[in-house]
Design a protein around this motif. Structure first.
Motif, short mmCIF file in Angstrom:
data_model
loop_
_atom_site.label_atom_id
_atom_site.label_comp_id
_atom_site.label_asym_id
_atom_site.label_seq_id
_atom_site.Cartn_x
_atom_site.Cartn_y
_atom_site.Cartn_z
N VAL A 136 -11.23 11.26 7.59
CA VAL A 136 -10.42 10.29 7.53
C VAL A 136 -10.85 8.98 6.96
O VAL A 136 -11.78 8.38 7.80
CB VAL A 136 -9.19 10.27 8.49
CG1 VAL A 136 -8.00 9.41 8.10
CG2 VAL A 136 -8.49 11.76 8.81
N SER A 137 -10.34 8.55 6.11
CA SER A 137 -10.75 7.03 5.79
C SER A 137 -9.26 6.30 5.13
O SER A 137 -8.56 7.12 4.37
CB SER A 137 -11.76 6.98 4.60
OG SER A 137 -12.82 7.41 5.02
N ILE A 138 -9.18 5.17 5.49
CA ILE A 138 -8.05 4.32 4.74
C ILE A 138 -8.38 2.89 4.38
O ILE A 138 -9.41 2.50 4.96
CB ILE A 138 -6.86 4.15 5.92
CG1 ILE A 138 -7.31 3.38 7.09
CG2 ILE A 138 -6.51 5.65 6.47
CD1 ILE A 138 -6.08 2.93 8.04
N PHE A 139 -7.77 2.31 3.29
CA PHE A 139 -8.11 1.09 3.03
C PHE A 139 -6.99 0.11 3.08
O PHE A 139 -5.96 0.50 2.83
CB PHE A 139 -8.58 1.19 1.44
CG PHE A 139 -8.69 -0.16 1.01
CD1 PHE A 139 -9.96 -1.00 1.06
CD2 PHE A 139 -7.93 -0.97 0.01
CE1 PHE A 139 -10.11 -2.21 0.50
CE2 PHE A 139 -8.09 -1.99 -0.53
CZ PHE A 139 -9.33 -2.55 -0.34
N VAL A 140 -7.07 -0.95 3.80
CA VAL A 140 -6.04 -1.92 4.06
C VAL A 140 -5.98 -2.81 2.95
O VAL A 140 -6.88 -3.74 2.61
CB VAL A 140 -6.25 -2.69 5.19
CG1 VAL A 140 -5.38 -3.77 5.55
CG2 VAL A 140 -6.53 -1.80 6.68
N PHE A 141 -5.00 -2.58 2.22
CA PHE A 141 -4.70 -3.51 0.78
C PHE A 141 -3.88 -4.61 0.88
O PHE A 141 -3.76 -5.63 0.33
CB PHE A 141 -4.38 -2.44 -0.53
CG PHE A 141 -3.03 -2.46 -0.08
CD1 PHE A 141 -1.82 -2.85 -0.77
CD2 PHE A 141 -2.63 -1.01 0.71
CE1 PHE A 141 -0.75 -2.42 -0.59
CE2 PHE A 141 -1.47 -0.61 0.78
CZ PHE A 141 -0.28 -1.16 -0.05
N LYS A 142 -3.14 -5.05 2.14
CA LYS A 142 -2.32 -6.10 2.35
C LYS A 142 -1.86 -6.15 3.73
O LYS A 142 -2.02 -5.31 4.59
CB LYS A 142 -0.93 -5.74 1.63
CG LYS A 142 0.06 -6.71 1.67
CD LYS A 142 1.44 -6.39 1.06
CE LYS A 142 2.58 -7.17 1.07
NZ LYS A 142 2.43 -8.71 0.81
N THR A 143 -1.74 -7.51 4.18
CA THR A 143 -1.39 -7.84 5.56
C THR A 143 -0.26 -8.62 5.71
O THR A 143 -0.25 -9.47 4.80
CB THR A 143 -2.46 -8.46 6.31
OG1 THR A 143 -3.58 -7.63 6.17
CG2 THR A 143 -2.37 -8.83 7.55
N ILE A 144 0.64 -8.53 6.38
CA ILE A 144 1.61 -9.51 6.64
C ILE A 144 1.60 -10.06 8.11
O ILE A 144 1.52 -9.14 8.84
CB ILE A 144 3.16 -8.88 6.30
CG1 ILE A 144 3.37 -8.46 5.05
CG2 ILE A 144 4.31 -9.83 6.93
CD1 ILE A 144 4.73 -7.71 4.76
N ALA A 145 1.73 -11.12 8.19
CA ALA A 145 1.42 -11.92 9.82
C ALA A 145 2.98 -12.25 10.10
O ALA A 145 3.57 -13.33 10.00
CB ALA A 145 0.61 -13.15 9.50
N ASP A 146 3.56 -11.22 10.60
CA ASP A 146 5.02 -11.49 10.89
C ASP A 146 4.97 -12.21 12.54
O ASP A 146 4.53 -11.73 13.36
CB ASP A 146 5.77 -10.16 11.05
CG ASP A 146 7.28 -10.34 11.32
OD1 ASP A 146 7.54 -10.68 12.57
OD2 ASP A 146 7.92 -10.11 10.44
N PRO A 147 5.77 -13.23 12.41
CA PRO A 147 5.53 -14.06 13.74
C PRO A 147 6.49 -13.37 14.98
O PRO A 147 6.04 -13.72 16.14
CB PRO A 147 6.53 -15.37 13.21
CG PRO A 147 7.43 -15.00 12.21
CD PRO A 147 6.55 -13.90 11.51
#
Length: 688
Positions: free
Chosen positions: A296-307
């Motif tokens: 299994v491999s995943i690639f993180v393409f986006k991050t949201i810094a929700d407060p």
């Protein structure tokens, strides 16, 4: 519903010029497939994809959103991306995990700059391309004109699949040669091809089949022999052509009236590629095979810094099957991360799932040490998938708090925003005493400031940044400094004679030619230290002094009252006396500019460079982009504060540039006078 497998997933990125209707296409798909119970409109702030407060307020997309739809047991992950140039970082994230691109074009405005850029993004990402000519319900829409523009721009790979029948009477599927229209309720109704449209239909069908014939020798022979190409052969050929890039199909319709959305969905599931169609994925170590059942491999393409929720990591499953009980290792940081909860995402709605198959897109929250561009895997030989290459921001502004003393809150808020937007840069400049934020455009920075307020309750404003100037001298001058003070007990005495002049090194070149012990050697370091401290503030405008040579050639001392402090102060007095008389000048930072622009506007760009006191060094054809030139120049940094906006206006968004500091040069007298006046005004304000 049956379990979703890799073969039943299509990842499609919506690209195009701002305002072409990308979000509306996604909304139409959601509504048609009963993913929503109403047809959202960006102008009304009620869409699934534009859920961020900034998007609702502005009426357009500023970030990527995922909108999965189910059509005939196929899951289509529509990746809705912004159209405005300020948010290209979001677009690059989208194409990185998409398996094909649907470029939305406004049927009234035709091919625009954003259309060309969308094509380039898809080409760079090596994913198949297609077009949806939207808004054909507009009385001023011109399909023929728009289609021809696309073909002129992108070549014969552009071919029609679904075209409008004249006067908006209906539509024609060129594969089946079946015409249809819609009633007032949006119901699909079959119709006969109007006799007046027969010649046009044959013309477009011939273009289509000519493109289809290019996909194989067998079909090429059939085409030239005027033998019938079956529907199955045509559909297979379109699929092959989309995969290898020889076909970029054109579909038309209206997202707001739901016209041809069903046909578009049919074409996507029949002809668009699944993730495993590409066979391999690029990593830092080279290409690796894509495996549905391997590690299994995943690639993180986006991050949201929700407060409130915390860090939300959006990912694509690149290999294997991800389950919510796995622990994966971050190949970048070496940290192990527990996949406690995994979700599918529809706009802001999260649906928890137990498993995601290879090729699917999901989200997980609160990963401790994982950021955008990271790879997580349980492979014994960790790999790192190819990262998104973000453009460097060059529009820099200073951030000031609306309420005094909130600088720390601003810094903390912007650093959180940077976690999700890698096209922002931030620094606390100690020299200019300003918080500096850099972005891709004025709208981009405006969104940053607006998010500071809405998310972190910190009011801030943007102002022009101060420029870090320097001072130096142009001639030699001998100066004297004497510090003498008597106040009972031991006094203070230090006396130096120093010759100042231009130096070759960037800082201070200190020498001493004292003879006869007039200044003991033990005080030489104090004299040098006094000069170094004094150089932090010039005599013209208070900017640091550079390229200074100072030779201590004489002085005197007192057996009892002399001290290191006294000689430091004496050196400072000599500095102030000498530099004023040694022809001091202002130095301004100069940067190297490289601009990539179309051939047609080279004259405009050079003219603008000259207006900015720039010096053109040369230009040459861009080896990587046909029809483009690269102009190289040197320009004062103070003239470049708005260049991002100006270049975008001059080039209609087609131009790109880099600008890096290289050296300091003497500022012209008129410019120097203004710098000195501004510095005095600033000093007066700070004293208040």
């Amino acid at each position: 519903m049956e379990k979703i497998t890799t073969s039943n997933i299509r990842n499609v990125c919506l690209l195009g010029h701002g305002g072409s209707g990308k979000t509306s296409v996604a909304e139409a798909m959601l509504f048609l497939t009963k993913g929503t119970d109403r047809l959202g409109k960006p102008s009304e702030g009620n869409t699934v994809c534009d859920y961020d407060p900034e998007e609702i307020k502005r009426g357009y997309s500023v970030s990527t959103a995922i909108a999965p739809v189910m059509w005939k047991n196929i899951k289509i992950n529509m990746i809705d991306s912004p159209g405005y140039l300020d948010f290209v970082g979001e677009v690059l994230q989208s194409v990185r995990v998409a398996d094909s691109a649907l470029i939305v074009v406004d049927g009234k405005n035709g091919a625009e700059v954003g259309t060309e850029l969308a094509w380039d993004y898809a080409v760079d990402a090596k994913i198949p391309k297609s077009f949806f000519i939207n808004k054909v319900d507009d009385p001023e829409a011109r399909f023929d004109k728009t289609f021809n523009e696309l073909r002129d721009l992108f070549g014969v790979s552009v071919c029609p699949l679904l075209i409008p029948i004249e006067d908006g009477k209906g539509f024609l599927n060129l594969i089946d040669m079946k015409a249809f229209t819609y009633d007032v309720n949006g119901k699909h109704i079959d119709m006969a091809i109007p006799a007046s449209f027969a010649d046009t239909a044959d013309e477009y069908r011939n273009i289509l089949y000519e493109s289809i014939a290019e996909t194989s020798e067998e079909l090429m022979e059939k085409f030239f022999a005027e033998e019938e190409i079956t529907r199955e052969e045509a559909v297979d050929a379109i699929h092959v052509g989309i995969l290898n890039g020889s076909i970029a199909p054109v579909i038309c319709g209206s997202s707001t009236k739901m016209w041809c959305i069903d046909s578009l969905l049919d074409i996507i599931i029949d002809s668009y590629p699944m993730y495993t169609s590409r066979k391999t994925e690029t990593t830092d170590e080279g290409d690796v095979a894509i495996s549905e059942t391997g590690t299994v491999s995943i690639f993180v393409f986006k991050t949201i810094a929700d407060p409130f929720v915390g860090k939300m990591s959006f990912f694509k499953v690149m290999s294997g099957e991800l389950s919510n009980d796995l622990t994966l290792k971050n190949s970048t940081t070496g940290t192990s991360e527990k996949m406690a909860h995994i979700y599918t995402i529809k706009g802001k709605k999260q649906t928890e799932v137990d498993v995601l198959c290879c090729g699917d897109i999901g989200m997980t929250a609160k990963l401790a040490d994982t950021n955008t561009n990271d790879t997580l895997t349980n492979s014994p030989n960790p790999i790192q998938y190819k990262k998104v290459a973000y453009p460097e921001p060059f529009l820099t502004m200073a951030v000031i708090p609306k309420v005094k003393g909130e600088e720390d809150k601003i810094s903390a808020g912007i650093n959180k925003i940077i976690e999700e937007d890698y096209t922002i840069r931030f620094e606390n400049n100690a020299e200019t005493k300003q918080l500096l934020v850099s972005g891709l455009g004025d709208i981009h920075l405006d969104v940053v400031i607006s998010r500071l307020d809405s998310r972190y309750k910190t009011g801030a404003e943007l102002i022009a940044p101060r420029i870090a100037y320097r001072e130096t001298i142009k001639k030699k001058f001998q100066a004297e400094g004497k510090h003498k003070k008597q106040s009972g007990g031991h006094g203070q005495y230090g006396h130096v004679r120093i010759e100042f002049g231009p130096g070759e090194d960037i800082g201070l070149t200190f020498t001493e030619t004292v003879v006869g012990g007039s200044v003991p050697k033990g005080y030489f370091p104090a004299v040098e230290k006094g000069l170094l401290e004094a150089m932090q503030k010039g005599v013209l405008a208070g900017y640091p002094v550079v390229n200074l040579a100072a030779n201590l050639y004489d002085g005197s001392y007192h057996d009892v009252d002399s001290s290191e402090m006294a000689f430091k102060l004496a050196a400072n007095l000599a500095y102030k006396d000498g530099l004023v008389k040694a022809n001091p000048i202002i130095l301004e930072p100069i940067g190297e500019l490289k601009v990539q622009i179309p051939d047609s506007i080279v004259g405009d760009i050079i003219g603008d460079i000259n207006k900015r006191r720039g010096r053109v060094l040369g230009m040459h054809a861009d080896d990587n982009k046909k029809g483009y030139q690269i102009v190289e120049a040197e320009i004062p940094k103070s003239e470049m504060t708005d260049y991002t906006i100006t270049l975008r206006a001059l080039s209609q968004g087609k131009g790109k540039f880099t600008f890096y500091f290289i050296r300091y040069d003497e500022a012209p007298p008129v410019v120097a006078q203004k710098i000195i006046a501004d510095a005095k005004l600033l000093a007066a304000e700070e004293e208040k």
